[in-house]
Design a protein around this motif. Structure first.
Motif, mmCIF file in Angstrom:
data_model
loop_
_atom_site.group_PDB
_atom_site.id
_atom_site.type_symbol
_atom_site.label_atom_id
_atom_site.label_comp_id
_atom_site.label_asym_id
_atom_site.label_seq_id
_atom_site.Cartn_x
_atom_site.Cartn_y
_atom_site.Cartn_z
ATOM 1 N N HIS B 51 0.893 -1.152 0.068
ATOM 2 C CA HIS B 51 0.125 -0.026 0.106
ATOM 3 C C HIS B 51 0.817 1.211 0.037
ATOM 4 N N CYS B 73 -12.769 -2.466 4.942
ATOM 5 C CA CYS B 73 -11.715 -3.634 4.871
ATOM 6 C C CYS B 73 -12.228 -4.703 5.583
ATOM 7 N N PRO B 74 -12.242 -5.751 4.895
ATOM 8 C CA PRO B 74 -12.827 -6.985 5.279
ATOM 9 C C PRO B 74 -12.029 -7.632 6.356
ATOM 10 N N ILE B 78 -6.877 -1.937 8.745
ATOM 11 C CA ILE B 78 -6.882 -0.269 8.673
ATOM 12 C C ILE B 78 -7.279 0.139 9.839
ATOM 13 N N CYS B 103 -3.755 -8.117 6.121
ATOM 14 C CA CYS B 103 -4.346 -7.557 4.974
ATOM 15 C C CYS B 103 -4.293 -8.810 3.988
ATOM 16 N N CYS B 106 -7.145 -7.431 -1.001
ATOM 17 C CA CYS B 106 -8.231 -7.435 -1.746
ATOM 18 C C CYS B 106 -8.478 -6.228 -2.825
ATOM 19 N N PHE B 108 -10.208 -3.493 -1.815
ATOM 20 C CA PHE B 108 -11.336 -2.895 -1.262
ATOM 21 C C PHE B 108 -10.853 -1.283 -0.889
ATOM 22 N N CYS B 109 -9.981 -1.241 -0.243
ATOM 23 C CA CYS B 109 -9.639 0.219 0.263
ATOM 24 C C CYS B 109 -9.431 0.946 -0.696
ATOM 25 N N GLU B 120 -2.808 0.276 -3.819
ATOM 26 C CA GLU B 120 -1.862 -0.664 -3.713
ATOM 27 C C GLU B 120 -1.138 -0.635 -5.053
HETATM 28 S S1 SF4 Z 1 -6.455 -4.671 0.680
HETATM 29 FE FE1 SF4 Z 1 -7.171 -2.863 1.795
HETATM 30 S S2 SF4 Z 1 -9.310 -3.487 2.224
HETATM 31 FE FE2 SF4 Z 1 -8.169 -5.360 1.498
HETATM 32 S S3 SF4 Z 1 -7.533 -6.387 3.236
HETATM 33 FE FE3 SF4 Z 1 -5.842 -5.077 2.605
HETATM 34 S S4 SF4 Z 1 -6.051 -3.078 3.701
HETATM 35 FE FE4 SF4 Z 1 -8.013 -4.220 3.844
#
Ligand code: SF4
Ligand code: SF4
Ligand code: SF4
Ligand code: FES
Lengths: 746, 161
Positions: B51, B73-74, B78, B103, B106, B108-109, B120
């Motif tokens: 990230h 965030c699943p 975060i 993390c 995924c 999603f963030c 990312e």
């Molecule tokens: S990519 Fe982002 S949303 Fe997905 S698990 Fe990692 S920090 Fe959380």
């Protein structure tokens, strides 16, 4: 009558609007301008519903039901209307949900999601509105305003102060304060809840969390004796904000500003975070075991020369245990009336002082006499009821106070009276306004807490009670603190045991007067500088006593100087317990956040001490005892009728009168920076006109042996004569000593 | 009956020849493995790696502390704290931590962010020597953002079809 909503039959009353019927049956109709406690303006058009037979969709909030009316809250006609309204509302609404504090609980967001369209035909520039500075409590983001006018109507209808108004038309419509004032009402924070969008926000909460992160915990307000029901919203063990919990018997949907912003003080730097003991003239950190040992030893040593004063902000459990510990150790001198100086009334006092009628009955009173109380500042929630009474039933309100208080309801007659004049006013009613009061009417006398501070309180209360009896009036005694009623019921007075059982041998004993000198002073959650009727005297006593025990949440100069041990007390929000409010209801509050540092719930500390003293009791037993006491209590009327009484004789000295400030009435409130910077906390001293002193003069005040020189922020008053008025807890109040005393100005 | 046939078949080691025949065939084909780390496989421009927090060209951080990434965030990786920044009264983060051990990459963030602040990057080669290093804070994330801004812009333009 019956109406049909979505083809289902529902009962409706005459004069009801569609939205009221729908709300009662949990049928959702989107709305912005409608609020159940405000008048109906039907300006937002969000509540349009299809009414069969009508040419156009009708606003559900203002359309009165007819027998057999058929309403559709779903279906294409309604949905089209909702979509178009939503599109119009969003034309000028900015897309700043990511930084908006309302996001997540925003009515505009929710309704847009449920009833709006995902696309907009508007491509032009959105308007912007410059934010207003309306004080420290409420921040504005006026571009977000959707002109529902709830805030304006709240000011006009509930708070009684027209603070916010709408100017301009169409695109130019703006919500503004008149001539750039800040909000002055003690209920101003309620516009934050009322505003359906993020235009009016809580300044304390600003940008510090998001709504979906918050945990909601219900509690009871500790700032006035009404016991408003509240929710604390916490995040990561910190209180982020306070919102009202609806209670039809107390605070309706509202909250006073002191309750809403009163949690700020908890994080003050003055918090006492660990136990302290004095060693070599300095307070050093210690542990509870050491403290308990020292205290229990001193308690045994000085049994007959101990004075214990407890704040009436403590919970019933703390009070019960406190008096039990002391009484079982042979210490009878226990009190909570630190702000009073005249105790002659005490044997005739009701077992639980109370409001005597339900708050909802205020509306039906025909005459209300306010004695020494500024309802809109001291009891903002009560002012809603009084205002309603004046508006609905044109109740006749008379205000008799030492200061010309401004109220947010109409007063038909007001008089400024010095304590001596007040005393006489009720015995010589034939030549004053009271002669007009008819005993066949519904009458109510409300006595404010600052009456109890007066040096002739016994006479005043006796005369008022006699008068009240003669006109068949109810007598309401408002408590100074949130649990004043509880303190009386739990026996935190020298002459009564819990449940109001008299102790014959301590008749006529009050906490200080009966002991000219103390060897051991125990002060529980009171600050010598602010919470005593005579701060110079209590500080003298602290100086001269052999051992001083403080239970306190915050450090003050005098605690730092004179305490021998300091127990770190958790604040109300960090503990659990119960309060008895002015309606004699026992209300339980929960722990909201964990105690800061090593501070501890007062009950826990006291249980530790009682164990040390060999008193066997636990949590459960205490609750059981309290319930038993309350169920057995024999409550009589509030009249305080004393048989033999001498009138206060005339002397030509100045009397000092305290103007009570509800925004600094307990230790936590005193440390709420945003409340303290509101205009209500202007500190002043007001002296009679005849003294010819201007704001530049230096004043020397000679009070008994003490003499102070101050350069006062002086106001001059005409009436009452021979008095100086001082704002409570201000700089001057601290200096001048006794709340009501004879002072010589030279 | 079946088991008897199976037993007789097993005496001829047929499976071994079957297996060896595949090995033999692959022996003369071009290998699909590469010599990592000297050689690398091609990477998608949408790769979801380490990230980073981006800034605007004028140096101002993009993140406005809306906490949407935290909410979506699943893996609950975060953690954000916010406040009103003193000088310009805007909403800003005081703490922005991502726990890379939690993390699940995924993305999603990145998708939730209204201002394209959290992304990312294409970085996938990194390691930690301490457990605590797995938690990236705001300073680390902004630093990576600075280093990889150009790469990110390139990747983004490749994504704009
Ligand atoms: S990519 Fe982002 S949303 Fe997905 S698990 Fe990692 S920090 Fe959380
Ligand atoms: S500020 Fe809020 S409550 Fe007041 S009119 Fe605008 S949207 Fe309504
Ligand atoms: S990174 Fe983006 S989504 Fe996360 S808090 Fe910052 S602005 Fe919001
Ligand atoms: S709620 Fe009916 S018009 Fe606004």
């Amino acid at each position: 009558m019956d109406i049909y909503i979505n083809n289902n039959k529902y009962q409706a009353l005459d004069d009801e609007t569609i939205i009221q019927v729908a709300d009662r049956h949990d049928i959702h109709i989107p709305r912005f301008c409608y609020h159940k406690r405000l008048s109906i303006v039907a300006s937002c058009r969000m509540c349009l519903v299809e009414v069969e037979g009508a040419k156009y969709p009708q606003p559900a909030c203002s359309t009165i039901v007819r027998d057999g009316m058929k309403v559709n809250t779903v279906g294409s006609v309604t949905e089209d209307a909702q979509k178009s309204t939503m599109e119009f509302l969003l034309i000028n609404h900015p897309l700043d949900c990511p930084v908006c504090d309302q996001a997540g609980e925003c009515e505009l967001q929710d309704i847009s999601l449920d009833h709006g369209d995902y696309k907009s035909n508007y491509k032009e520039i959105k308007r912007t509105v410059i934010d207003k500075d309306i004080g420290n409590l409420v921040t504005t983001e006026m571009t977000r305003c959707i002109h529902c006018s709830r805030c304006v109507r709240f000011g006009e209808e509930v708070a009684g102060i027209k603070e916010l108004g709408m100017t301009g038309r169409g695109e130019e419509t703006k919500i503004e304060t008149f001539v750039n004032q800040s909000l002055t009402s003690e209920l101003s924070g309620n516009v934050i809840d009322l505003c359906p969008v993020g235009a009016l926000n809580n300044n304390l909460y600003k940008y510090s969390a998001r709504t979906w992160d918050l945990k909601q915990i219900s509690s009871i307000s500790s700032n006035d004796c009404l016991g408003s029901n509240i929710y604390y919203h916490t995040y990561k063990n910190e209180i982020k904000r306070t919102v009202p919990k609806e209670n039809e018997q107390i605070n309706l949907s509202w909250l006073a500003d002191s309750d809403r912003f009163g949690h700020e003080g908890i994080e003050s730097e003055e918090r006492i975070l660990s136990p302290f003991v004095r060693s070599e003239n300095k307070l050093i950190q210690s542990d509870l075991e050491t403290l308990n040992q020292a205290v229990s030893q001193k308690m045994q040593e000085y049994t007959s020369s101990t004075t214990a004063v407890m704040s009436a902000q403590s919970s019933c459990e703390e009070m019960y245990l406190f008096q039990k510990i002391l009484r079982e150790s042979g210490i009878p001198n226990i009190d909570h009336r630190s702000k009073e100086c005249d105790f002659g009334y005490q044997d005739y006092y009701p077992i639980i002082p109370s409001f005597d009628i339900k708050l909802s009955e205020i509306e039906f009173m025909e005459n209300i006499i306010l004695v020494n109380v500024n309802i809109s500042k001291e009891f903002p929630i009560l002012s809603v009821y009084l205002r309603n009474a004046v508006k609905q039933n044109s109740t006749n309100i008379i205000s008799l106070s030492a200061y010309e208080y401004l109220e947010n309801f109409d007063i038909s007659h007001s008089e400024t009276l010095s304590p001596k004049e007040l005393e006489k006013y009720f015995t010589t009613t034939s030549n004053n306004i009271l002669s007009n009061i008819n005993k066949d009417k519904k009458n109510l006398i409300i006595m404010g807490p600052s009456t109890t501070y007066l040096k002739n309180y016994t006479n005043i209360t006796n005369n008022i009670s006699r008068y009240a009896k003669s006109i068949n009036s109810k007598l309401s005694l408002l408590g100074d603190q949130c649990n004043t009623s509880g303190a009386w019921a739990m026996g935190v007075v020298p002459h009564r045991l819990p449940g109001g059982i008299e102790i014959a041998e301590f008749k006529n004993t009050a906490y200080l007067s009966s002991y000219p000198k103390n060897d051991l002073l125990i002060i529980y959650n009171l600050e010598p500088e602010y919470d005593f009727s005579n701060d110079t005297e209590i500080i003298d006593r602290l100086k001269n006593s052999k051992f001083n025990v403080f239970f306190s949440s915050y450090m003050t100069d005098s605690i730092n100087k004179y305490a021998d041990v300091v127990y770190p007390l958790a604040v109300q929000q960090e503990s659990h317990g119960s309060y008895i409010n002015t309606n004699k209801q026992l209300q339980v509050f929960n722990q909201v956040i964990s105690p800061r540092g090593q501070s501890k719930n007062g009950l826990e500390i006291l249980l530790g001490l009682s164990k040390r003293l060999g008193i066997n009791i636990d949590d459960e037993q205490i609750s059981k005892d309290i319930n038993e006491i309350l169920s057995k209590m024999n409550i009589k009327s509030n009249y305080i009728l004393i048989d033999t009484i001498e009138m206060t004789n005339e002397k030509n000295t100045l009397e000092k009168i305290i103007i009570r400030s509800s925004n600094s009435n307990n230790p936590t409130l005193r440390r709420c920076k945003s409340l303290l910077t509101t205009h209500d906390n202007d500190d002043f001293m007001s002296i009679p006109n005849s003294m010819k002193i201007n704001s530049e003069s230096k004043i020397t005040i000679n009070e008994s042996e003490n003499s102070f020189k101050i350069k006062a922020n002086i106001k001059v008053h005409d009436k009452p004569d021979n008095t100086i008025l001082v704002k409570m807890n201000g700089r001057y109040a601290q200096k001048i000593g006794s709340y009501n005393t004879s002072v010589d100005l030279s | 009956m079946n088991s008897i046939i199976k037993f007789i078949k097993s005496l001829f080691f047929l499976e071994i020849f079957k297996g060896l025949s595949i090995t033999g065939k692959k022996l003369y084909k071009k290998p699909i493995t590469i010599q990592y780390p000297e050689e690398k496989t091609p990477q998608s421009t949408r790769f979801r790696g380490l990230h980073a927090l981006r800034k605007y060209p004028n140096g101002e951080e993009r993140c406005i502390g809306c906490k949407l990434c935290e909410a979506v965030c699943p893996a609950l990786a975060i953690t954000i704290d916010t406040e009103e920044r003193a000088d310009d009264k805007t909403r800003r983060t005081t703490k922005y931590d991502i726990d890379l051990f939690k993390c699940i990459y995924c993305g999603f963030c990145e998708e939730a962010c209204p201002v394209d602040a959290i992304i990312e990057t294409s970085i996938f080669e990194y390691h930690f020597e301490n457990r605590n290093d797995g938690i990236m804070n705001k300073i680390d994330l902004l630093k990576i953002g600075d280093l990889y801004e150009q790469q990110e812009l390139k990747d983004r333009s490749a994504n704009d079809l």
